[in-house]
Design a protein around this motif. Structure first.
Motif, PDB file in Angstrom:
ATOM      1  N   GLY A 183       0.778  -1.159   0.019  1.00 33.39           N
ATOM      2  CA  GLY A 183       0.118   0.169   0.139  1.00 33.39           C
ATOM      3  C   GLY A 183       1.003   1.252   0.101  1.00 33.39           C
ATOM      4  O   GLY A 183       0.379   2.286   0.267  1.00 33.39           O
ATOM      5  N   LEU A 184       2.214   1.122  -0.236  1.00 30.74           N
ATOM      6  CA  LEU A 184       3.014   2.351  -0.396  1.00 30.74           C
ATOM      7  C   LEU A 184       2.657   3.507  -1.311  1.00 30.74           C
ATOM      8  O   LEU A 184       2.288   2.887  -2.558  1.00 30.74           O
ATOM      9  N   ARG A 185       2.404   4.706  -0.973  1.00 32.11           N
ATOM     10  CA  ARG A 185       1.953   5.474  -1.944  1.00 32.11           C
ATOM     11  C   ARG A 185       3.066   6.711  -1.892  1.00 32.11           C
ATOM     12  O   ARG A 185       3.747   6.841  -0.925  1.00 32.11           O
ATOM     13  N   GLY A 186       3.272   7.309  -3.085  1.00 28.47           N
ATOM     14  CA  GLY A 186       4.328   8.166  -3.401  1.00 28.47           C
ATOM     15  C   GLY A 186       4.465   9.241  -2.293  1.00 28.47           C
ATOM     16  O   GLY A 186       3.501  10.059  -1.937  1.00 28.47           O
ATOM     17  N   ARG A 187       5.546   9.548  -1.683  1.00 28.63           N
ATOM     18  CA  ARG A 187       5.773  10.599  -0.476  1.00 28.63           C
ATOM     19  C   ARG A 187       6.156  11.818  -0.952  1.00 28.63           C
ATOM     20  O   ARG A 187       6.603  12.888  -0.377  1.00 28.63           O
ATOM     21  N   GLY A 188       6.100  12.285  -2.452  1.00 26.69           N
ATOM     22  CA  GLY A 188       6.711  13.356  -3.066  1.00 26.69           C
ATOM     23  C   GLY A 188       5.435  14.313  -2.928  1.00 26.69           C
ATOM     24  O   GLY A 188       5.770  15.746  -3.075  1.00 26.69           O
ATOM     25  N   GLY A 189       4.331  13.968  -2.960  1.00 25.26           N
ATOM     26  CA  GLY A 189       3.251  15.017  -3.111  1.00 25.26           C
ATOM     27  C   GLY A 189       1.759  14.229  -3.466  1.00 25.26           C
ATOM     28  O   GLY A 189       0.766  14.539  -3.009  1.00 25.26           O
ATOM     29  N   PRO A 419       3.070  24.834  -1.159  1.00 18.67           N
ATOM     30  CA  PRO A 419       2.415  25.720  -2.126  1.00 18.67           C
ATOM     31  C   PRO A 419       1.450  24.936  -2.799  1.00 18.67           C
ATOM     32  O   PRO A 419       0.296  25.606  -3.234  1.00 18.67           O
ATOM     33  N   SER A 420       1.288  23.459  -2.888  1.00 13.19           N
ATOM     34  CA  SER A 420       0.279  23.038  -3.590  1.00 13.19           C
ATOM     35  C   SER A 420      -0.822  22.631  -2.424  1.00 13.19           C
ATOM     36  O   SER A 420      -1.888  21.998  -2.588  1.00 13.19           O
ATOM     37  N   GLY A 446       1.181  16.427   0.695  1.00 12.55           N
ATOM     38  CA  GLY A 446       2.132  16.774   0.120  1.00 12.55           C
ATOM     39  C   GLY A 446       3.525  16.099   0.266  1.00 12.55           C
ATOM     40  O   GLY A 446       3.377  14.751   0.606  1.00 12.55           O
ATOM     41  N   SER A 447       4.490  16.825   0.560  1.00 12.91           N
ATOM     42  CA  SER A 447       5.826  16.083   0.699  1.00 12.91           C
ATOM     43  C   SER A 447       5.807  16.106   2.178  1.00 12.91           C
ATOM     44  O   SER A 447       7.113  15.574   2.543  1.00 12.91           O
ATOM     45  N   GLY A 448       5.011  16.798   3.056  1.00 15.24           N
ATOM     46  CA  GLY A 448       5.144  16.709   4.587  1.00 15.24           C
ATOM     47  C   GLY A 448       5.526  17.885   5.305  1.00 15.24           C
ATOM     48  O   GLY A 448       5.961  17.762   6.477  1.00 15.24           O
ATOM     49  N   GLY A 522       0.560  19.214 -12.282  1.00 17.99           N
ATOM     50  CA  GLY A 522       0.087  19.054 -10.975  1.00 17.99           C
ATOM     51  C   GLY A 522       0.411  20.223 -10.046  1.00 17.99           C
ATOM     52  O   GLY A 522      -0.320  20.639  -9.249  1.00 17.99           O
ATOM     53  N   LEU A 523       1.493  21.092 -10.640  1.00 12.25           N
ATOM     54  CA  LEU A 523       1.646  22.265  -9.605  1.00 12.25           C
ATOM     55  C   LEU A 523       0.915  23.169 -10.179  1.00 12.25           C
ATOM     56  O   LEU A 523       0.485  24.094  -9.106  1.00 12.25           O
ATOM     57  N   GLY A 524       0.584  23.496 -11.431  1.00 11.65           N
ATOM     58  CA  GLY A 524      -0.589  24.554 -11.446  1.00 11.65           C
ATOM     59  C   GLY A 524      -1.983  24.161 -11.211  1.00 11.65           C
ATOM     60  O   GLY A 524      -2.452  25.170 -10.684  1.00 11.65           O
ATOM     61  N   LYS A 525      -2.340  22.919 -11.175  1.00 18.55           N
ATOM     62  CA  LYS A 525      -3.734  22.218 -10.943  1.00 18.55           C
ATOM     63  C   LYS A 525      -3.862  22.698  -9.485  1.00 18.55           C
ATOM     64  O   LYS A 525      -4.923  22.871  -8.957  1.00 18.55           O
ATOM     65  N   THR A 526      -2.749  22.627  -8.388  1.00 22.31           N
ATOM     66  CA  THR A 526      -2.905  22.828  -7.157  1.00 22.31           C
ATOM     67  C   THR A 526      -2.684  24.188  -6.680  1.00 22.31           C
ATOM     68  O   THR A 526      -2.574  24.473  -5.562  1.00 22.31           O
ATOM     69  N   ALA A 527      -2.126  25.127  -7.716  1.00 25.93           N
ATOM     70  CA  ALA A 527      -1.681  26.555  -7.415  1.00 25.93           C
ATOM     71  C   ALA A 527      -2.702  27.447  -6.654  1.00 25.93           C
ATOM     72  O   ALA A 527      -2.246  28.238  -5.923  1.00 25.93           O
ATOM     73  N   ALA A 528      -3.927  26.994  -6.762  1.00 26.30           N
ATOM     74  CA  ALA A 528      -4.706  27.934  -6.136  1.00 26.30           C
ATOM     75  C   ALA A 528      -5.131  27.408  -4.782  1.00 26.30           C
ATOM     76  O   ALA A 528      -5.975  28.007  -3.829  1.00 26.30           O
TER      77      ALA A 528
END
Lengths: 617, 160
Positions: A183-189, A419-420, A446-448, A522-528
């Motif tokens: 069940g490991l999920r990406g820790r980067g964001g 910022p996301s 996010g990344s934590g 992804g960065l633009g999509k979460t920018a708001a």
């Protein structure tokens, strides 16, 4: 060092290292992470070395300089093995007493012990400190055990055993299944399931595939990847090797931020050592598997944390993202199938292979398994790196581990996910740190990064801060992100300057939702998110700025005026000397005043005044 | 030790366009900025159009296209430092040195840079001078730091 060519010789090397180390009576473990380096730990290390030499104790006593121990606020930190005595705030002058008392006479130097703020009592070991007690540190705890520049240290704690197991005992498809089952999920964001990524990349056609470690930790307020790569680079390397084995890659890249020189250096040393010993290169451990990896230094662009932009940058180009209708697992670096994970994700892999997926899946919540490292910073007593099982509540992290607001002040909000991400108010602290739960609340793991904000923080200013950051960092390729952020920043700036209107709030919401739906990456999509989350939870602050032209926190420069409280002013003159704009006037032994024509409202006088005599209204 | 020549930086990287960023990193590291001349050489030797070299050099924050002051004061303006008053620190530096970020002071001694995160968030506000870290910065501490750097440089000059 001689090359190891079989799994037996790896085990024999491990036994030999452990046998040699039995002679060591005591080890002084010094935290050499960036935090402690900023607190001048190198001077302490030098002083301790000198003192050991002076007292003729170098034979059976070792110094191990390690990566970050996590409790940065208390640095420089030292742990003395075998009794694990924990000293904090050490100065070079303490070296003599530490060596004489603790090393030679086996006594504790009580004045260097940590004082538990709850009980007011001194405690001797990490395990008794509340900051550490409430954590589950299966990744971070290893930092203390290894010198990042010593492959022997890593092998001594069982390093590369997981890789050897994967190489000889588990077929690639079963490695992928283990990661999926864990069940490991990406820790980067993004929190994308790692096993699914690996599985798609493993089944992609092509002989040439790549693995990439994303160490371009650009989120301001997050530094866990730096500490893992800096403190335990072989762990990350081992994770990448297992990944390469699973998907069939023979070349890897570690893309690391150039602002992290120590991480670059340690990763480089680790790769050289692994090559020297034969764990990287052709026919590793006598098998048919060959793998090598290189380092690429990032150019300092936030957008390169996005996988497709990072790959462009690795190819030597401008780091612009590309549409994700074609996935990088089939068409990534140089148009070859590529698996990209961040540092913390790779670091989780070896333990999953060694202990099994069910061990990993037993930690955490329903949809978010394992542990997560968080960077606890801002207006909080205990700042530092914290590792907790996913699903732990924000309350536990902020109050039990973090010790609550700094200087006993109350906490207004926690900003998670950089910022996301978004800002969550204190009444939402019952929420668990879980990918899905935080997303539902309008923020993200996010990344934590976890920046705690006290009452002195203006939430509109926070939204403006993130928009300024994102405007600066937007790569400019797609219109919604480039222009959308510009427009949102104009509106928020109007509000912070007292020129905002109510209609602008709905326009802000509309713009935010358009940017989220239409930006390319992804960065633009979460920018708001920072704007939308502050509007959702702190709308009253926006309204006060608009209706009353007032910033209650006293942060927004256009809405405040500085003056001197004549009752409190002691005429010490500090504010006058401190003001770089010459705006504080007053003679010796006279109450000072602020010349409003010259005042830039920078706040330096207030921060320097010891008597709280500068008023902001 | 004298900085490596552009020639030695390019060694074993010639005709490899993917090495562009690494080459520019080394030029930046050893020369402090990327000059027009070095861009032209890099373009020729790697086989990358000059326009692309410029586009990469101007895209990434790590590269400066103008020379910088002898002392580079980097002020972290990441979120953790921001909430702890990084703006004050930046204001102090700008006010004291009379230059905006990325400019060089008249005496050539200082450049102020603001960076989005220096990765020592627990100890904010964080400032580095020429790479060495200073934590829990206040305007007062920065004022003294800049003064001491200034003094060291003026003394060095008078000894020359």
């Amino acid at each position: 060092m001689t090359k190891i060519k079989t799994i037996k010789s790896l085990e024999a090397l491990r036994k030999r290292i452990l046998k040699d180390r039995k002679k060591i009576q005591s080890t002084l473990v010094m935290c050499g992470g960036t935090g402690c380096q900023a607190s001048r730990c190198q001077d302490v290390i030098d002083a301790v070395k000198n003192e050991l030499a002076k007292q003729g104790l170098t034979k059976n006593v070792c110094i191990r300089t390690t990566g970050c121990h996590g409790f940065c606020e208390q640095g420089p930190l030292m742990v003395i093995e075998p009794d694990n005595i924990f000293y904090c705030h050490i100065l070079p002058d303490d070296a003599h007493e530490i060596v004489t008392k603790t090393i030679r006479d086996n006594e504790v130097v009580e004045r260097l012990l940590y004082i538990d703020p709850g009980s007011g009592k001194q405690v001797q070991t990490e395990s008794e400190i509340p900051f550490y007690r409430a954590q589950d540190r299966h990744l971070l705890a290893q930092n203390r055990l290894v010198d990042p520049c010593s492959i022997e240290d890593y092998i001594a704690i069982g390093g590369y055993a997981a890789f050897a197991k994967a190489l000889f005992e588990i077929p690639p498809e079963s490695i992928v299944r283990e990661i999926k089952d864990s069940g490991l999920r990406g820790r980067g964001g993004g929190g994308f399931p790692t096993g699914r990524k690996w599985s798609e990349c493993a089944s992609a056609t092509g002989d040439e595939k790549y693995v990439i470690c994303n160490a371009d930790e650009g989120d301001p307020g997050a530094y866990m990847d730096r500490c893992v790569l800096e403190g335990n680079p072989h762990l990350v390397l081992e994770g990448m090797m297992i990944g390469a084995l699973a998907i069939g890659a023979h070349q890897g890249y570690v893309y690391v931020r150039n602002e992290y020189p120590l991480a670059v250096k340690h990763a480089r040393v680790a790769i050289e050592q692994a090559r020297e010993i034969g764990l990287l290169g052709a026919n590793i451990l006598g098998s048919s598997f060959s793998f090598d990896t290189d380092i690429a230094r990032g150019g300092g662009a936030f957008v390169c944390g996005e996988s497709t932009a990072l790959m462009s940058s690795l190819e030597g180009k401008v780091g612009e993202p590309r549409p994700k209708d074609v996935h990088t697992v089939t068409d990534g670096l140089w148009h070859k199938p590529t698996t990209l994970n961040n540092v913390e994700t790779w670091a989780n892999v070896p333990a999953i292979i060694l202990n099994g997926s069910s061990w990993f899946a037993s930690k955490g919540s329903k949809g978010s398994k394992g542990t997560k490292i968080l960077a606890l910073t801002g207006h909080i007593k205990n700042t530092g790196l914290v590792e907790v099982a996913m699903g732990t509540t924000i309350n536990t992290i902020v109050f039990d581990i973090g010790g609550g607001g700094s200087n006993g002040n109350s906490i207004k909000a926690v900003q998670t996910g950089g910022p996301s991400g978004g800002c969550l108010p204190a009444d939402k602290f019952g929420l668990a740190v879980d990918f899905d739960e935080l997303a539902k609340a309008g923020s993200m793991v996010g990344s934590g990064g976890m920046v705690v904000m006290g009452q002195e923080t203006c939430m509109v200013d926070v939204a403006k801060y993130f928009l300024t950051f994102l405007q600066d960092e937007s790569c400019g390729k797609c219109v919604p992100c480039r222009l959308g952020i510009d427009r949102m920043l104009e509106i928020v700036t109007d509000i912070t300057e007292g020129n905002g209107t109510h209609q602008q709030i709905s326009l802000l919401e509309e713009l935010g939702s358009t940017v989220s739906q239409t930006a390319l990456c992804g960065l633009g999509k979460t920018a708001a998110n920072p704007v939308l989350s502050t509007l959702r939870y702190f709308r009253d602050e926006y309204e006060t700025h608009i209706n009353e032209k007032k910033c209650s926190a006293g942060v927004c420069q256009a809405l405040v005026t500085y003056s001197v409280d004549s009752e409190k002013c002691t005429c010490c003159g500090i504010c006058k000397r401190a003001c770089p704009h010459g705006a504080v006037v007053g003679k010796k032994k006279q109450v000072h005043a602020v010349n409003l024509d010259l005042c830039q409202k920078c706040g330096i006088c207030k921060s320097e005044c010891d008597f709280d005599a500068i008023q902001v209204q | 030790m004298p900085p490596p020549t552009l020639d030695s930086i390019l060694d074993e990287r010639r005709s490899q366009p993917q090495e562009l960023i690494e080459v520019l990193q080394d030029v930046q590291k050893h020369y402090g900025y990327i000059s027009e001349d070095s861009m032209k050489t890099v373009s020729n030797e790697l086989g990358v159009p000059l326009m692309d070299v410029y586009s990469v050099a101007s895209f990434y924050k790590a590269f400066a296209l103008q020379p910088r002051g002898k002392n580079v004061i980097r002020i972290c303006t990441g979120t953790a430092c921001h909430v702890r008053g990084a703006k004050l620190i930046l204001n102090q530096a700008v006010g004291q040195l009379g230059i905006e970020p990325d400019e060089v002071s008249d005496d050539g001694l200082f450049t102020i840079e603001h960076v989005n995160c220096l990765g020592a968030c627990a100890l904010g506000p964080v400032v580095t001078d020429n790479g060495s870290y200073h934590n829990h910065m206040s305007p007062g501490k920065l004022r003294k730091l800049i003064k001491s750097l200034h003094k060291a440089d003026t003394e060095e000059n008078s000894n020359d």
